[in-house]
Scaffold this motif. Sequence first.
Motif, PDB file in Angstrom:
ATOM      1  N   VAL A  53       0.836  -1.204   0.000  1.00 46.84           N
ATOM      2  CA  VAL A  53       0.000   0.000   0.000  1.00 46.84           C
ATOM      3  C   VAL A  53       0.866   1.247   0.000  1.00 46.84           C
ATOM      4  O   VAL A  53       0.594   2.206  -0.731  1.00 46.84           O
ATOM      5  CB  VAL A  53      -0.965  -0.003   1.211  1.00 46.84           C
ATOM      6  N   PHE A  54       1.929   1.233   0.777  1.00 46.18           N
ATOM      7  CA  PHE A  54       2.823   2.384   0.826  1.00 46.18           C
ATOM      8  C   PHE A  54       3.444   2.653  -0.539  1.00 46.18           C
ATOM      9  O   PHE A  54       3.423   3.767  -1.041  1.00 46.18           O
ATOM     10  CB  PHE A  54       3.915   2.158   1.876  1.00 46.18           C
ATOM     11  N   ARG A  55       4.006   1.605  -1.154  1.00 46.21           N
ATOM     12  CA  ARG A  55       4.738   1.784  -2.419  1.00 46.21           C
ATOM     13  C   ARG A  55       3.826   2.021  -3.610  1.00 46.21           C
ATOM     14  O   ARG A  55       4.178   2.754  -4.526  1.00 46.21           O
ATOM     15  CB  ARG A  55       5.625   0.578  -2.690  1.00 46.21           C
ATOM     16  N   ARG A  56       2.661   1.396  -3.644  1.00 45.12           N
ATOM     17  CA  ARG A  56       1.797   1.488  -4.831  1.00 45.12           C
ATOM     18  C   ARG A  56       0.714   2.548  -4.736  1.00 45.12           C
ATOM     19  O   ARG A  56       0.144   2.920  -5.765  1.00 45.12           O
ATOM     20  CB  ARG A  56       1.165   0.135  -5.113  1.00 45.12           C
ATOM     21  N   PRO A  68       2.934   7.177  -4.900  1.00 44.35           N
ATOM     22  CA  PRO A  68       2.467   7.901  -6.086  1.00 44.35           C
ATOM     23  C   PRO A  68       1.565   9.098  -5.760  1.00 44.35           C
ATOM     24  O   PRO A  68       1.638  10.129  -6.432  1.00 44.35           O
ATOM     25  CB  PRO A  68       1.685   6.853  -6.877  1.00 44.35           C
ATOM     26  N   LEU A  69       0.739   8.973  -4.741  1.00 48.92           N
ATOM     27  CA  LEU A  69      -0.138  10.094  -4.384  1.00 48.92           C
ATOM     28  C   LEU A  69       0.642  11.309  -3.897  1.00 48.92           C
ATOM     29  O   LEU A  69       0.253  12.448  -4.156  1.00 48.92           O
ATOM     30  CB  LEU A  69      -1.131   9.670  -3.293  1.00 48.92           C
ATOM     31  N   THR A  70       1.735  11.071  -3.200  1.00 45.63           N
ATOM     32  CA  THR A  70       2.506  12.178  -2.642  1.00 45.63           C
ATOM     33  C   THR A  70       3.702  12.565  -3.497  1.00 45.63           C
ATOM     34  O   THR A  70       4.360  13.565  -3.204  1.00 45.63           O
ATOM     35  CB  THR A  70       3.005  11.824  -1.227  1.00 45.63           C
ATOM     36  N   GLY A  71       3.987  11.798  -4.555  1.00 46.51           N
ATOM     37  CA  GLY A  71       5.093  12.121  -5.444  1.00 46.51           C
ATOM     38  C   GLY A  71       6.460  11.973  -4.800  1.00 46.51           C
ATOM     39  O   GLY A  71       7.368  12.750  -5.079  1.00 46.51           O
ATOM     40  N   GLN A  72       6.626  10.984  -3.956  1.00 46.73           N
ATOM     41  CA  GLN A  72       7.878  10.777  -3.231  1.00 46.73           C
ATOM     42  C   GLN A  72       8.752   9.689  -3.862  1.00 46.73           C
ATOM     43  O   GLN A  72       9.473   8.984  -3.165  1.00 46.73           O
ATOM     44  CB  GLN A  72       7.571  10.408  -1.774  1.00 46.73           C
ATOM     45  N   LEU A 119      13.427   5.882  -3.867  1.00 46.96           N
ATOM     46  CA  LEU A 119      14.571   5.295  -4.559  1.00 46.96           C
ATOM     47  C   LEU A 119      15.863   5.513  -3.781  1.00 46.96           C
ATOM     48  O   LEU A 119      16.712   4.619  -3.691  1.00 46.96           O
ATOM     49  CB  LEU A 119      14.695   5.872  -5.964  1.00 46.96           C
ATOM     50  N   LEU A 120      16.042   6.699  -3.217  1.00 46.72           N
ATOM     51  CA  LEU A 120      17.232   6.971  -2.409  1.00 46.72           C
ATOM     52  C   LEU A 120      17.292   6.065  -1.184  1.00 46.72           C
ATOM     53  O   LEU A 120      18.347   5.538  -0.831  1.00 46.72           O
ATOM     54  CB  LEU A 120      17.272   8.435  -1.989  1.00 46.72           C
ATOM     55  N   HIS A 121      16.159   5.877  -0.546  1.00 48.64           N
ATOM     56  CA  HIS A 121      16.110   5.002   0.629  1.00 48.64           C
ATOM     57  C   HIS A 121      16.405   3.556   0.243  1.00 48.64           C
ATOM     58  O   HIS A 121      17.154   2.853   0.938  1.00 48.64           O
ATOM     59  CB  HIS A 121      14.749   5.113   1.312  1.00 48.64           C
TER      60      HIS A 121
END
Length: 84
Positions: free
Chosen positions: A43-46, A50-54, A59-61
Amino acid sequence: FSLLFLAMDYLENFVGSIPGFYSVCLLTTLYLFLPMFDGANVVFRRILVPLTGQYENLLLHDAYLVRKAMEKSIPAQYHDRVFG
């Protein structure tokens, strides 16, 4: 989990009388909570990223985690050669 609670609290006023609403909420909570499903990560990744544009921060993390795992896999006797 807090988003699920807020959604459930809001939807309870409209669809709380429908049979099975609380069962769906319970199953959703189990999906998010149990590690065998990895639901919170999905849920976080998909959805949330995307909703928050992070994307960049994610990717850096992930790159940082890969780096740490690779550094951890190098035997101690070679640390000076690799990092020195």
